[in-house]
Design an enzyme around this catalytic site. Structure first.
Site, PDB file in Angstrom:
ATOM      1  N   GLU A  41     -33.912 -26.409  23.791  1.00  0.00           N
ATOM      2  CA  GLU A  41     -33.259 -26.164  22.502  1.00  0.00           C
ATOM      3  C   GLU A  41     -32.794 -24.708  22.408  1.00  0.00           C
ATOM      4  O   GLU A  41     -31.675 -24.420  21.960  1.00  0.00           O
ATOM      5  CB  GLU A  41     -34.240 -26.490  21.373  1.00  0.00           C
ATOM      6  N   ASP A  72     -28.893 -23.832  22.014  1.00  0.00           N
ATOM      7  CA  ASP A  72     -28.435 -23.113  20.825  1.00  0.00           C
ATOM      8  C   ASP A  72     -27.478 -21.984  21.221  1.00  0.00           C
ATOM      9  O   ASP A  72     -26.418 -21.800  20.614  1.00  0.00           O
ATOM     10  CB  ASP A  72     -29.648 -22.565  20.072  1.00  0.00           C
ATOM     11  N   ASP A 102     -32.301 -30.142  16.308  1.00  0.00           N
ATOM     12  CA  ASP A 102     -32.921 -29.457  17.450  1.00  0.00           C
ATOM     13  C   ASP A 102     -32.727 -30.249  18.743  1.00  0.00           C
ATOM     14  O   ASP A 102     -32.535 -29.671  19.820  1.00  0.00           O
ATOM     15  CB  ASP A 102     -34.419 -29.252  17.195  1.00  0.00           C
ATOM     16  N   GLU A 113     -29.300 -29.734  20.290  1.00  0.00           N
ATOM     17  CA  GLU A 113     -29.269 -28.466  21.030  1.00  0.00           C
ATOM     18  C   GLU A 113     -30.016 -28.586  22.355  1.00  0.00           C
ATOM     19  O   GLU A 113     -29.577 -28.036  23.380  1.00  0.00           O
ATOM     20  CB  GLU A 113     -29.861 -27.349  20.176  1.00  0.00           C
TER      21      GLU A 113
END
Length: 226
Positions: free
Chosen positions: A41, A45, A114, A117
């Site tokens: 994640e 991101d 989440d 990502e």
């Protein structure tokens, strides 16, 4: 993990993993296993932010940094990613611990966002930056076509505050009414009291700030500004 579900998910994503363990890790919440998706994640991101920033830079050569930042924030915020996750029917593929399953974690926006990502991070490790960039741009094609600079890209709290100030009304008040979960995976519930609305507006999020933004967004909808 049901192979029918993971195969369907990969078709919806438009990508088939060569390293199946990366797909499984991306779908694994920390409540289910020590080999969870939080590192993926973190990676995803950063990649998502870069890809969207670059796309906006190329599409809007005359737009200033402030507007581009607001457009990027709109495109990468949690509820946009959660909306995308629902389009992928991602909730059915999540690997959650018993507590999260019982509390409906497969529907929780923060977990869905989440995981998107984490999937981006997984695709990058499974392939390369060009492949994951093309994939993200495919996912975002319609959203990038629809977005434009201007006040609409200001975050919900700012827009709500400006609306009330413009009418000489009191500023909204935000109150934390509930915090669920452990320190690493909390969900906040906020009540937002707005002049002109009879009842407090409720917002949920993985941080106080996100919950306040969610509440402000609901208030804007009730005021028919959204």
């Amino acid at each position: 993990m049901n192979p029918i579900l993971t195969n369907r998910l990969q078709k919806k994503l438009g990508y088939t993993f060569q390293q199946h363990d990366l797909l499984l890790q991306a779908l694994t919440h920390r409540s289910a296993s020590s080999k969870h998706n939080e590192r993926l994640e973190f990676l995803g991101d950063s990649i998502l932010s870069y890809v969207i920033a670059n796309a906006l830079y190329q599409r809007f050569p005359r737009v200033d940094e402030g507007d581009m930042s607001r457009m990027r924030a709109t495109l990468v915020r949690g509820n946009t990613l959660a909306e995308m996750a629902r389009e992928f029917e991602l909730g059915e593929c999540l690997r959650l611990g018993p507590g999260e399953l019982k509390s409906g974690g497969f529907r929780r926006e923060s977990i869905l966002a989440d995981t998107v990502e984490a999937l981006i991070g997984g695709v990058f490790l499974d392939s390369d930056i060009r492949t994951v960039e093309k994939l993200i741009l495919d996912w975002y094609r319609s959203r990038l076509d629809e977005i434009s600079p201007g006040d609409k890209q200001k975050d919900p709290k700012t827009r709500l505050q400006e609306y009330l100030q413009g009418r000489h009304l009191p500023l909204p008040t935000y109150q934390v009414v509930q915090v669920r979960g452990e320190a690493h995976d909390q969900e906040f519930t906020i009540h937002c009291q707005v002049s002109g609305l009879a009842q407090p507006v409720v917002g949920n999020g993985s941080s106080r700030r996100k919950a306040e933004q969610a509440a402000a967004e609901q208030a804007l909808k009730l005021l028919e500004l959204e």
